[in-house]
Design an enzyme around this catalytic site. Structure first.
Site, PDB file in Angstrom:
ATOM      1  N   SER A 178       0.807  -1.219   0.000  1.00  0.00           N
ATOM      2  CA  SER A 178       0.000   0.000   0.000  1.00  0.00           C
ATOM      3  C   SER A 178       0.842   1.272   0.000  1.00  0.00           C
ATOM      4  CB  SER A 178      -0.930   0.002   1.219  1.00  0.00           C
ATOM      5  OG  SER A 178      -1.692  -1.164   1.278  1.00  0.00           O
ATOM      6  N   HIS A 207       0.946   4.458   4.876  1.00  0.00           N
ATOM      7  CA  HIS A 207       0.393   5.148   3.707  1.00  0.00           C
ATOM      8  C   HIS A 207       0.963   6.564   3.590  1.00  0.00           C
ATOM      9  CE1 HIS A 207      -3.380   2.334   3.905  1.00  0.00           C
ATOM     10  NE2 HIS A 207      -2.277   1.713   3.526  1.00  0.00           N
TER      11      HIS A 207
END
Length: 286
Positions: free
Chosen positions: A150, A202
């Site tokens: 991610s 992230h």
């Protein structure tokens, strides 16, 4: 009894689906298909031989003074390729596919492959560093362990949104936002929808994307002048003749600059600054 001169309709349909799938696979550039193939292959390996997360996940604890363990540094290179489950894997690979193909065609396979590698390792280092400093004030725990692609995907998203000519993006089909704000909106929504998602991971990916756009990774990226020499080496030379290998592309002129950032910040400050007495008097005149 069916006529020998015609095929059953289901055979024709199957052939059509097979042809379309073959065309789709051939259209996926090399670096993108390698990442998707490796992540899916690793997941299948774990299904067969068992979960390996405790050996490959990235934990800030092993990089901190309290639990410093140099033998765990290899996890900077492994944590990206493993996923928590099939849903985690599918979401990441679908998102990566739609963004990565465009960016690889814009960059070139060799330079793009190295960029993905750098973003993965650098994102892990940023995640570890920020986690440690936040742990000093009690905001996060160091004894966490994360896996997944991610972070790199968010970095790719930042780059693609800034280099793309598309001015707005749809957020799950409900509303649209400016392209350059899209990564931040998605970051917030992902944290609401999936509370256990790694917010710092992230964020670290987003940060690596901006480091690339501001040109701060140039010293550790492959320069365009070096690519032809590398492509002439025996291990790479035979790959370059295939259609799925994207030749080196010139650097995009649409990157960010410090002067441009300064101008945008000053413009924003002028808009939110309360009016002075002089401005108020002037604005009242006709």
């Amino acid at each position: 009894m069916a006529d020998r001169g015609t095929l059953p309709s289901n055979v024709t349909t199957s052939a059509g689906v097979g042809t379309r799938l073959k065309v789709w696979v051939q259209g996926v550039p090399l670096a993108t298909r390698l990442v998707i193939g490796l992540c899916c292959g690793v997941y299948l390996y774990e299904l067969i031989f068992g979960n390996l997360h405790k050996w490959v996940c990235l934990s800030p604890f092993f990089f901190s003074p309290a639990g410093f363990l140099p033998s765990r540094f290899y996890t900077l290179f492994t944590f990206n390729w493993f996923h928590q489950g099939i849903l985690h894997l599918l979401m990441n690979m679908m998102a990566f596919y739609f963004m990565s193909c465009t960016l690889e065609h814009r960059t070139g396979t060799l330079r793009y492959s190295w960029l993905l590698f750098i973003m993965g390792v650098l994102g892990g280092l940023i995640h570890v560093g920020v986690s440690y400093f936040l742990s000093l004030i009690g905001l996060v725990s160091l004894k966490t362990c994360g896996v997944g692609y991610s972070g790199v995907i968010f970095g790719v998203l930042v780059i693609e949104c800034h280099l793309s000519e598309t001015l707005s993006r749809s957020v799950f089909g409900f509303f649209t936002v400016p392209s350059k704000l899209y990564p931040w909106i998605l970051l917030a929504l992902m944290q609401i929808i999936i509370p256990n998602a790694s917010f710092l991971g992230h964020m670290a990916g987003i940060f690596t994307g901006y480091l690339y756009l501001f040109g701060l990774l140039e010293l550790i990226l492959i320069g365009t002048r070096v690519v032809p020499a590398l492509e002439g080496l025996p291990p790479l030379k035979w790959i370059t003749k295939y259609d799925f290998y994207i030749a080196n592309q010139p650097p995009s002129p649409a990157r960010l600059s410090w002067s441009g950032l300064k101008d945008r910040v000053q413009s924003l400050m002028q808009k939110i600054r309360p009016p002075t007495a002089n401005n108020a008097t002037t604005s009242g005149r006709v």
